[in-house]
Design an enzyme around this catalytic site. Structure first.
Site, PDB file in Angstrom:
ATOM      1  N   ARG A 220     -19.145 100.157   8.399  1.00 21.15           N
ATOM      2  CA  ARG A 220     -18.348  99.936   9.867  1.00 21.15           C
ATOM      3  C   ARG A 220     -17.395 100.970   9.740  1.00 21.15           C
ATOM      4  NH1 ARG A 220     -22.313  98.404  11.913  1.00 21.15           N
ATOM      5  NH2 ARG A 220     -22.653  96.355  13.107  1.00 21.15           N
ATOM      6  N   HIS A 268     -24.269 107.419  13.459  1.00 20.16           N
ATOM      7  CA  HIS A 268     -24.883 105.761  13.472  1.00 20.16           C
ATOM      8  C   HIS A 268     -26.067 105.491  13.577  1.00 20.16           C
ATOM      9  CE1 HIS A 268     -23.027 101.261  13.949  1.00 20.16           C
ATOM     10  NE2 HIS A 268     -24.281 101.195  13.370  1.00 20.16           N
TER      11      HIS A 268
END
Ligand code: NAP
Ligand code: GLV
Length: 305
Positions: A220, A268
């Protein structure tokens, strides 16, 4: 049985696959005012979803990380179930091996040299000079460790509780973080985002890595203090970074990561949710729950993952 689907993705193939595996179920895309369902399959569901869906027996997250889902208010006894691998492990392993080898075998340098028709060989790689430290030895971290092992790099791993993995120097807890960092040159982040791990990768911790360190962040964005990483890259203390996740996604156009010569940005995609594997896993768990059997992957809300 009624299943409610709430995610920012084209629902049609998901509904079709769920219906195929659970023909007796009523599977619907959630909308405000929808009938109350028994199970939910969600990604980035709004608070209103949980306010209205008060009869759920379990909520299935369409990813491994539950940091966003845990921001929602919901019944304290409602089981939250994360994805266990479901086809993401092999992708994470590919991603890390690619970034690691691209860095250690100087592929970026050769691409730059090719622009000038330059034929120049760097010194031969000594793998012992590039110990790979993996933060997080869970479902995905373990698979990454196995894949990297294949290429003969020394491997270290760090987890919250003590772990034992063949061929991996295992460290755990805050007390052993310093020793883990001091022995690591290529740092791979596979931690969940929790209050304990947020901002963990900052000037202090990143400075403890071996000189010329390289960061691969596929967990993250909020694990990393961006300014600290940029300053260590600019000073030459760190050699580079491959980053898949960011504090704000999509990464804003003006963010310096986009243009930094030693940063590689990907959108991502390190571990995509694979429809068939995900549906099979969730369906098997719904069937187990209906038989009163235990299932894997239930999130410990107090722990945060
Ligand atoms: P997991 O199975 O829950 O493993 C988490 C690991 O982190 C465990 O080894 C755990 O230690 C360790 N850990 C947690 N808190 C810690 C702490 N405070 N200190 C030290 N170690 C700690 O999770 P996973 O399935 O491997 O997934 C990891 C993360 O990858 C997800 O949470 C998600 O954020 C990210 N992810 C990203 C993508 C992408 O596309 N970029 C895709 C999928 C997942 P213990 O072993 O002691 O419990
Ligand atoms: C993706 O980021 C996931 O957590 O599965």
């Amino acid at each position: 049985m009624r299943i409610s689907f709430c995610a920012q993705t084209d629902p049609a193939p998901w509904l079709a696959a769920l219906q195929q595996h659970l023909p007796q179920a009523q599977v619907d895309v959630w909308h405000s005012g929808a009938a109350r369902a028994d199970f939910a399959i969600v990604w980035a569901a709004p608070q209103q979803f949980f306010d209205e869906q008060t009869a759920l027996q379990a909520v299935f997250n369409m990813g491994a990380g539950v940091d966003a889902l845990l921001q929602r208010q919901m019944r304290a006894d409602l089981p939250i179930v994360r994805l266990n691998d479901a086809g993401m492990g092999v992708q994470m392993a590919e991603y890390v091996c690619h970034a690691l080898i691209r860095h250690t075998r100087d592929f970026a340098l050769f691409e730059a040299q090719a622009q000038h028709g330059l034929w120049q060989e760097p010194p031969v790689l000594d793998r012992a000079d590039f110990p790979v430290g993996i933060l997080g030895l869970g479902v995905l971290g373990e698979q990454v460790a196995r894949a990297v092992q294949h290429f003969g790099f020394p491997i270290l791993g760090w987890s919250r509780t003590a772990r034992q993995l063949d061929g991996v120097r295992c460290f755990h807890s805050q007390a052993q973080l310093e020793a883990f960092l001091a022995g690591t040159r290529v740092l791979v982040n596979l931690l969940p985002l929790t209050p304990q791990t947020e901002n963990l990768l900052n000037r202090d911790t990143l400075s403890q890595l071996e000189p010329g360190a390289y960061l691969i962040n596929i967990a993250r964005g909020r694990h990393v203090v961006d300014e600290d990483l940029l300053s260590l890259l600019d000073s030459g203390q760190m050699a580079g970074a491959t980053l898949d996740v960011f504090r704000t996604e999509p990464l804003p156009a003006e963010h310096p990561f986009w243009r930094h010569p030693r940063v590689t940005v990907t959108p991502h995609i390190a571990g995509r949710t694979v429809l068939q594997d995900t549906v099979q896993q969730i369906v098997a768990k719904i069937q187990a729950l209906q038989k009163g059997q235990p299932i894997e992957g239930v999130v410990d809300r107090a722990r945060g993952y």
